[in-house]
Design a protein around this motif. Structure first.
Motif, PDB file in Angstrom:
ATOM      1  N   THR A  40      50.924  34.516  40.495  1.00 60.23           N
ATOM      2  CA  THR A  40      50.513  33.899  41.765  1.00 60.23           C
ATOM      3  C   THR A  40      51.740  33.768  42.652  1.00 60.23           C
ATOM      4  O   THR A  40      52.764  33.207  42.262  1.00 60.23           O
ATOM      5  CB  THR A  40      49.913  32.505  41.508  1.00 60.23           C
ATOM      6  N   GLN A  67      48.032  37.624  42.625  1.00 61.22           N
ATOM      7  CA  GLN A  67      47.177  36.853  43.525  1.00 61.22           C
ATOM      8  C   GLN A  67      48.091  36.379  44.653  1.00 61.22           C
ATOM      9  O   GLN A  67      49.033  35.629  44.408  1.00 61.22           O
ATOM     10  CB  GLN A  67      46.540  35.660  42.805  1.00 61.22           C
ATOM     11  N   ASN A 102      42.545  40.430  45.927  1.00 62.57           N
ATOM     12  CA  ASN A 102      43.694  39.669  45.401  1.00 62.57           C
ATOM     13  C   ASN A 102      44.608  39.160  46.516  1.00 62.57           C
ATOM     14  O   ASN A 102      45.610  38.514  46.251  1.00 62.57           O
ATOM     15  CB  ASN A 102      44.522  40.535  44.435  1.00 62.57           C
ATOM     16  N   HIS A 104      44.686  36.782  49.602  1.00 57.86           N
ATOM     17  CA  HIS A 104      43.914  35.651  50.132  1.00 57.86           C
ATOM     18  C   HIS A 104      44.377  35.336  51.554  1.00 57.86           C
ATOM     19  O   HIS A 104      45.446  34.756  51.765  1.00 57.86           O
ATOM     20  CB  HIS A 104      44.083  34.446  49.214  1.00 57.86           C
ATOM     21  N   GLU A 128      41.477  29.248  43.151  1.00 57.74           N
ATOM     22  CA  GLU A 128      42.432  30.025  42.356  1.00 57.74           C
ATOM     23  C   GLU A 128      43.181  29.163  41.357  1.00 57.74           C
ATOM     24  O   GLU A 128      43.506  29.611  40.266  1.00 57.74           O
ATOM     25  CB  GLU A 128      43.434  30.735  43.282  1.00 57.74           C
TER      26      GLU A 128
END
Ligand SMILES: O=C(O)[C@H](O)[C@@H](O)[C@H](O)[C@H](O)COP(=O)(O)O
Length: 255
Positions: A40, A67, A102, A104, A128
Motif C-alpha cells: 500500500t 494499492q 488498484n 484509488h 482498503e
C-alpha cells in the motif's frame, strides 16, 4: 536536539537519486508483499512523480500487488493537467501493467461537493485498510511526499487549521496558498501511522526548509506553522543542492 523515536535517515545525491529511490521502493514493496501479500503506497504530486520513472520496466515491481492512493489531490477532473492522478498516470501508470482498480482516485462524481468528495475518499481508505487491518488509522507501507519551501507537505500548509486535525483520515480545503485552491489531503495522523515515509526534495530552493526541519526541529519552523512527521521510519531522499545547508548527518545509500 529533539528527535523522534527513530531519527530520520537522510540520503543526499549528486546524481542517482531517482535510481536509489526506485531500489528503496522495490525493497519496501518486497518486504510488504512477503508480510501481507500487498503493497500500500500513497503518492504526492509536484516534482515527485518524475522521480519514479525508474519503476517503469523494472523487473522487481509486482504491479498487481500495489494499492495506490494519493496523499493529496487537486479538486479537478482526473484528466486535468493539474490533477496529481493525471501526472502520475502519464508519467508512470499508463506505461506499466497495474490493474486500474488498484489505483484509488477521487470520485469525479463528487467534484462539486468537497464534503462528499472527502468522505468518499476516506471511505475508499476504510475499504482498503480498516476491513483488513482494523486499525484506528490506515498503516501505509510507504507514503512518498514532497516538501514545499514553506514547509508544507501534502496539502497541509503552514498555519492552516488542518495541521491539528486528529480524527479524519482525509480532509478538504478551499484556500490552498499553492494553486489550485481546492484540494483533498491526508491528515497528519495518516502520515504518522505509516510504516515508512520518504520525502523527496531537490534544488537549492529546499535548502533552508530542510535545515529548519532537520537541524532545528524545535526552533526552525514553529509547530503552529509546520508539524514534524513521525512515522515508523522516516527517510529523506535529497540532492546535494537541497542538502547544501544541512548539518544533520547524511547516510550512504545501499539498496
Ligand atoms: O499536490 C501538490 O502540490 C503536492 O503534493 C505538494 O505537496 C508538493 O509535494 C509540494 O508542493 C512540493 O512540490 P515540489 O516537489 O514540486 O517542489
Amino acid at each position: 536536539m529533539h528527535q523522534p523515536p527513530n531519527p530520520p535517515t537522510v540520503y543526499s545525491f549528486s546524481t542517482g537519486l531517482s535510481s536509489a529511490l526506485t531500489s528503496f521502493i522495490v525493497k519496501a514493496q518486497k518486504e510488504s508483499i512477503e508480510k501481507k501479500g500487498r503493497f500500500t503506497v500513497a503518492l504526492s504530486g509536484g516534482s515527485l512523480p518524475k522521480q519514479l520513472k525508474g519503476l517503469i520496466n523494472n523487473p522487481g515491481v509486482r504491479w498487481d500487488k500495489w494499492q495506490v492512493f494519493y496523499a493529496d489531490e487537486r479538486v479537478v477532473p482526473l484528466d486535468h493537467p493539474d490533477s496529481n492522478h493525471h501526472l502520475c498516470a502519464t508519467e508512470i501508470f499508463q506505461r506499466v501493467p497495474i490493474p486500474p482498480a488498484n489505483i484509488h482516485t477521487l470520485d469525479p462524481a463528487f467534484l462539486d461537493d468537497l464534503e462528499e468528495l472527502s468522505d468518499a475518499y476516506e471511505k475508499e481508505l476504510i475499504r482498503e485498510f480498516a476491513q483488513k487491518d482494523s486499525a484506528r488509522f490506515p498503516v501505509f507501507d510507504l507514503i512518498l511526499l514532497g516538501i514545499g519551501s514553506d514547509g508544507h507537505t501534502c496539502s497541509l500548509f503552514p498555519g492552516h487549521e488542518l495541521l491539528v486535525e486528529e480524527d479524519r483520515w482525509v480532509a478538504y480545503l478551499e484556500d490552498s496558498p499553492k494553486p489550485p485552491p481546492k484540494r483533498i489531503t491526508f491528515t497528519y495522523p495518516v502520515l504518522n501511522h505509516a510504516a515508512r515515509v520518504a520525502f523527496v526534495a531537490t534544488g537549492e530552493g529546499k535548502a533552508d526548509v530542510l535545515s529548519a526541519i532537520l537541524d532545528r526541529p524545535e526552533g526552525g519552523l514553529p509547530a503552529s506553522r509546520v508539524r514534524p512527521v513521525h512515522p515508523g521510519q522516516l527517510y529523506w531522499f535529497v540532492d546535494d543542492n537541497a542538502s547544501a545547508k544541512l548539518q544533520y548527518p547524511k547516510s550512504s545509500f545501499s539498496a
